[in-house]
Design a protein around this motif. Structure first.
Motif, short mmCIF file in Angstrom:
data_model
loop_
_atom_site.label_atom_id
_atom_site.label_comp_id
_atom_site.label_asym_id
_atom_site.label_seq_id
_atom_site.Cartn_x
_atom_site.Cartn_y
_atom_site.Cartn_z
N GLY A 91 0.61 32.57 -24.36
CA GLY A 91 1.03 31.68 -23.30
C GLY A 91 2.53 31.76 -23.13
N VAL A 92 3.07 30.82 -22.36
CA VAL A 92 4.51 30.77 -22.18
C VAL A 92 5.16 30.60 -23.55
N GLY A 93 6.09 31.48 -23.89
CA GLY A 93 6.73 31.42 -25.19
C GLY A 93 6.19 32.41 -26.19
N GLY A 94 5.21 33.25 -25.76
CA GLY A 94 4.73 34.31 -26.64
C GLY A 94 3.37 34.06 -27.25
N HIS A 95 3.04 34.84 -28.27
CA HIS A 95 1.73 34.80 -28.92
C HIS A 95 1.75 33.86 -30.13
N GLN A 230 21.82 36.13 -10.63
CA GLN A 230 22.54 35.25 -9.71
C GLN A 230 21.80 33.93 -9.49
N ASP A 231 20.54 33.86 -9.98
CA ASP A 231 19.74 32.65 -9.78
C ASP A 231 19.98 31.65 -10.91
N GLN A 232 19.52 30.43 -10.68
CA GLN A 232 19.60 29.39 -11.72
C GLN A 232 18.70 29.77 -12.89
N LYS A 233 19.23 29.65 -14.10
CA LYS A 233 18.46 29.94 -15.30
C LYS A 233 17.89 28.64 -15.87
N VAL A 234 16.60 28.67 -16.26
CA VAL A 234 15.95 27.49 -16.83
C VAL A 234 15.18 27.91 -18.08
N SER A 235 14.73 26.92 -18.85
CA SER A 235 13.94 27.18 -20.05
C SER A 235 12.56 26.59 -19.88
N LEU A 236 11.53 27.28 -20.42
CA LEU A 236 10.14 26.83 -20.33
C LEU A 236 9.57 26.68 -21.74
N ALA A 237 8.98 25.52 -22.02
CA ALA A 237 8.31 25.29 -23.29
C ALA A 237 6.81 25.37 -23.06
N GLY A 238 6.12 26.18 -23.88
CA GLY A 238 4.68 26.33 -23.70
C GLY A 238 3.97 26.34 -25.04
N THR A 245 12.85 32.05 -21.38
CA THR A 245 13.91 32.01 -20.37
C THR A 245 13.31 32.36 -19.01
N ALA A 246 13.73 31.67 -17.98
CA ALA A 246 13.21 31.91 -16.63
C ALA A 246 14.32 31.73 -15.61
N TRP A 247 14.04 32.23 -14.41
CA TRP A 247 15.01 32.13 -13.31
C TRP A 247 14.32 31.57 -12.08
N ALA A 257 -4.85 29.61 0.30
CA ALA A 257 -5.86 28.71 0.89
C ALA A 257 -5.69 28.58 2.39
N GLY A 258 -5.35 29.68 3.05
CA GLY A 258 -5.22 29.67 4.50
C GLY A 258 -3.95 29.03 5.01
N GLN A 259 -3.06 28.65 4.12
CA GLN A 259 -1.80 28.03 4.53
C GLN A 259 -0.64 28.96 4.19
N THR A 260 0.40 28.90 5.02
CA THR A 260 1.58 29.74 4.81
C THR A 260 2.78 28.84 4.54
N PHE A 261 3.53 29.20 3.50
CA PHE A 261 4.74 28.46 3.14
C PHE A 261 5.90 29.45 3.16
N THR A 262 6.94 29.11 3.90
CA THR A 262 8.11 30.00 3.99
C THR A 262 9.19 29.58 3.00
N ASP A 263 9.97 30.57 2.56
CA ASP A 263 11.07 30.37 1.63
C ASP A 263 10.65 29.61 0.36
N PRO A 264 9.53 30.01 -0.26
CA PRO A 264 9.12 29.30 -1.48
C PRO A 264 10.07 29.61 -2.64
N VAL A 265 10.35 28.60 -3.42
CA VAL A 265 11.19 28.75 -4.61
C VAL A 265 10.26 28.76 -5.82
N ILE A 266 10.27 29.87 -6.58
CA ILE A 266 9.31 30.08 -7.66
C ILE A 266 10.07 30.47 -8.93
N VAL A 267 9.60 29.96 -10.05
CA VAL A 267 10.19 30.31 -11.35
C VAL A 267 9.67 31.68 -11.78
N VAL A 268 10.55 32.55 -12.22
CA VAL A 268 10.21 33.90 -12.66
C VAL A 268 10.44 34.00 -14.16
N SER A 269 9.42 34.45 -14.89
CA SER A 269 9.55 34.57 -16.34
C SER A 269 8.67 35.71 -16.83
#
Length: 307
Positions: A91-95, A230-238, A245-247, A257-269
């Protein structure tokens, strides 16, 4: 040492009844079996239960294949271990790796859960170190039922009964967005999502406070390490032993689900699960009424009323 498997014992859960309970499991149609109050804390849905008569706080976690308790909770509730069974987790944080635990006298309100093996979250696990919860309430129990997640109203309802061909479930299905989840496995809902033109496999996970995209997928979409820097850095506990570490990165468009959202902000890890490209977390799920049909492998999302 043998690997951990979900036990057939949990299939008895649907038939478990409180004293004087005459729940009808044989007539076509589904009916509320248990209503679970939810407290939202830090964007996580928490539920109350009891173990050996003592109160326990668990994360309602549709991304966890089983009930999992922290080592601290195992000691506090004086629960035993099965040293013939080793559980491997990712999971998040490894094995992680630990012996299975044995849960006893576990109840959700008036609903008793049979004694059975559970996962144990090592003391080093990120979520265990927070000390906020005793563990995770996963799909080994949830998948016995039809589940209505109404996190805006802070309640989750487990429906039991008999699903027949003409059974209407949920009752508000005519107004719902419907997502097929044929690829779902081990009780977890895997659904298709399109991000910046690429189709991905996403996990519906109430145990994740935010939506997370695997870094290798982001790279495949043209997001470079220099851009992430260049993005904001955050930490995830799992559930893993380290803090990930995530951005926080802005993408162009996401369709679900048939809906479209523009400019979504998503955490990358870093990828936490080899079968999952993205985790759809409580930042989306907590604002919608959602029905998880485990028997039919369908997700129903209630449409918001027209403005």
């Amino acid at each position: 040492m043998r690997p951990f498997r979900l036990l057939p014992l949990l299939a008895l859960l649907a038939a478990c009844a409180a004293p004087g309970d005459e729940f009808d499991f044989d007539t076509c149609g589904v009916r509320p079996r248990a209503e679970i109050p939810i407290e939202m804390r830090g964007n996580l849905p928490l539920m109350r239960a009891t173990i050996k008569g003592k109160p326990a706080t668990l994360v309602l976690d549709t991304g966890s294949v089983s009930i999992a308790l922290t080592e601290q909770a195992m000691e506090r509730f004086d629960l035993g271990r099965d040293k013939n069974t080793v559980i491997m987790g990712a999971g998040v944080g490894g094995h992680s790796r630990s012996f299975a635990g044995k849960i006893e006298d576990f109840r959700i309100g008036e609903l008793p859960v049979p004694n059975h093996q559970v996962s144990v979250l090592p003391a080093a696990a990120g979520i265990a170190r927070t000390g906020m919860v005793d563990g995770l309430f996963g799909v080994s129990v949830l998948s016995v039922f039809e589940v209505e997640l109404d996190l805006p109203r802070k309640v989750v309802t487990l429906y039991g009964g008999k699903l027949c061909r003409d059974t209407l479930a949920p009752p508000w299905a005519a107004n719902a967005l419907v997502v097929a989840a044929e690829r779902s496995e081990r009780g977890r809902f895997l659904v298709p999502v399109e991000l910046d033109g690429r189709t991905l496999t996403a996990l519906l996970d109430t145990g994740a406070s935010v939506t997370v995209l695997s870094a290798d997928v982001a790279h495949g979409l043209g997001v470079t390490d220099a851009m992430l820097a260049q993005d904001q850095k955050v930490s995830l506990a799992g559930t893993g032993p380290t803090i990930a570490t995530a951005w926080v990165h802005k993408f162009r468009q996401i369709r679900f689900a048939g809906q479209t959202f523009t400019d979504p902000v998503i955490v990358v890890s870093a990828r936490a699960d080899p079968t999952v490209d993205m985790i759809i977390g409580a930042d989306y799920l907590a604002h919608r009424r959602i029905w998880l049909s485990y028997a039919r492998k369908l997700v129903f999302i209630d449409r918001p009323p027209a403005p």
